[in-house]
Design an enzyme around this catalytic site. Structure first.
Site, mmCIF file in Angstrom:
data_model
loop_
_atom_site.group_PDB
_atom_site.id
_atom_site.type_symbol
_atom_site.label_atom_id
_atom_site.label_comp_id
_atom_site.label_asym_id
_atom_site.label_seq_id
_atom_site.Cartn_x
_atom_site.Cartn_y
_atom_site.Cartn_z
ATOM 1 N N ASP A 190 -16.886 6.212 -70.519
ATOM 2 C CA ASP A 190 -17.849 6.084 -69.418
ATOM 3 C C ASP A 190 -18.589 4.751 -69.520
ATOM 4 O OD1 ASP A 190 -19.422 6.727 -71.588
ATOM 5 O OD2 ASP A 190 -20.371 8.485 -70.675
ATOM 6 N N ASP A 205 -13.520 10.183 -70.979
ATOM 7 C CA ASP A 205 -14.877 10.704 -71.212
ATOM 8 C C ASP A 205 -15.294 11.697 -70.130
ATOM 9 O OD1 ASP A 205 -16.003 9.801 -73.562
ATOM 10 O OD2 ASP A 205 -16.783 7.949 -72.683
ATOM 11 N N LYS A 242 -13.293 13.510 -74.101
ATOM 12 C CA LYS A 242 -14.324 13.306 -75.127
ATOM 13 C C LYS A 242 -15.671 13.679 -74.536
ATOM 14 C CE LYS A 242 -15.736 8.988 -76.429
ATOM 15 N NZ LYS A 242 -17.156 8.976 -76.005
ATOM 16 N N GLU A 276 -20.015 13.703 -75.447
ATOM 17 C CA GLU A 276 -21.145 13.423 -76.330
ATOM 18 C C GLU A 276 -21.944 14.705 -76.497
ATOM 19 O OE1 GLU A 276 -23.552 10.272 -74.708
ATOM 20 O OE2 GLU A 276 -21.822 8.955 -74.500
ATOM 21 N N GLU A 326 -21.126 7.165 -83.774
ATOM 22 C CA GLU A 326 -21.622 5.887 -83.224
ATOM 23 C C GLU A 326 -22.973 5.521 -83.829
ATOM 24 O OE1 GLU A 326 -21.322 5.333 -79.003
ATOM 25 O OE2 GLU A 326 -22.453 3.451 -79.064
HETATM 26 O O1 KIV Z 1 -17.712 5.044 -73.420
HETATM 27 C C1 KIV Z 1 -17.252 4.483 -74.424
HETATM 28 O O2 KIV Z 1 -16.674 3.389 -74.366
HETATM 29 C C2 KIV Z 1 -17.420 5.150 -75.713
HETATM 30 C C3 KIV Z 1 -17.090 4.376 -76.957
HETATM 31 C C4 KIV Z 1 -18.095 3.334 -77.203
HETATM 32 C C5 KIV Z 1 -16.908 5.277 -78.119
HETATM 33 O O3 KIV Z 1 -17.828 6.273 -75.758
#
Ligand code: KIV
Length: 242
Positions: free
Chosen positions: A25, A64, A94, A96, A159
């Site tokens: 994202d 994401d 993915k 968070e 991170e």
């Molecule tokens: O959105 C992204 O690019 C990320 C990476 C920095 C891990 O989540």
């Protein structure tokens, strides 16, 4: 793992041999020029995810889950992840989250969708975390990573956390850790492509190592072409006829 958001860079990073391509994202910041990842929408993630999946022949593609889908309940998160998987052709998502999102990870994994966790500095929570800064609460980071792994995440992004904490997490969980600003003692590393190749317009984080000056190369090429056009050196008579 490295990010990509479009067809040509998807092909390039795949050909470079990385294991995993992330349609992050971060597209909202590095491509759309926004000041955070919060504005990224599911339609945008699907748009970029589908393009990247078509460009990648070999690597594992992860997209994401944009804010705030992992906070709206397990069912909505499964629905959104399934939509991403079906409409982009990627292989995983993915999200968070803290230990509080473990039930969401379990639900997505239970639906047969490979899901990657992301703990530490969670850019979608930047305002709550008080900026893009190192996260240092060792016990909490350990709990978050363990909860993600126990819930069924196939890997966990760490991170901006101290390298000792990253090393301890890497030793404690059974799935791979992928670090960004978390030191070398992770199982893998991830970077934002535009930061790595000198294409980011804003300041890049201190831990980024720049491997190319693609921005300078593009500026130079366009500037030389512009001068050729102004001086009537381009197109030449042969090129005019193809
Ligand atoms: O959105 C992204 O690019 C990320 C990476 C920095 C891990 O989540």
């Amino acid at each position: 793992m490295v990010t990509a958001y479009d067809f040509p860079t998807a092909r390039l990073v795949d050909a470079a041999g990385v294991d995993c391509v992330l349609v992050g994202d971060s597209v909202a910041m590095v491509v759309a020029g926004r000041s955070s990842t919060i504005p990224a929408t599911i339609e945008q993630m699907i748009y970029h995810g589908e393009i990247v999946s078509r460009g990648v022949e070999r690597a594992f593609v992860v997209v994401d889950l944009p804010f705030p889908l992992q906070h709206l309940g397990v069912e909505r998160a499964i629905e959104a992840s399934a939509r991403i998987l079906k409409e982009t052709g990627c292989q995983g998502v993915k999200l968070e989250g803290t230990a509080g999102q473990a039930d969401v990870i379990a639900g997505i994994a239970g639906a047969g969708i490979p899901v990657m966790g992301h703990v530490g500095l969670r850019p979608q929570a930047v305002h709550q975390l008080g900026g893009y800064r190192m996260q240092r609460d060792h016990d909490r980071l350990m709990d978050d990573a363990k909860a993600a792994a126990a819930a069924g995440a196939f890997a966990v992004v760490l991170e901006c956390i101290p390298q000792e904490t990253a090393a301890a997490i890497t030793e404690s969980i059974a799935v791979p850790t992928i670090g960004i600003g978390a030191g070398v003692r992770c199982d893998g590393q991830v970077l934002v492509l535009h930061d790595m190749v000198g294409l980011s317009s804003d300041r890049v984080p201190r831990f980024v190592r720049r491997y190319a000056d693609a921005g300078g190369a593009i500026r130079d090429a366009v500037s030389r072409w512009h001068a050729d056009v102004v001086e009537r050196r381009f197109p030449g008579s042969d090129e005019t006829l193809g």
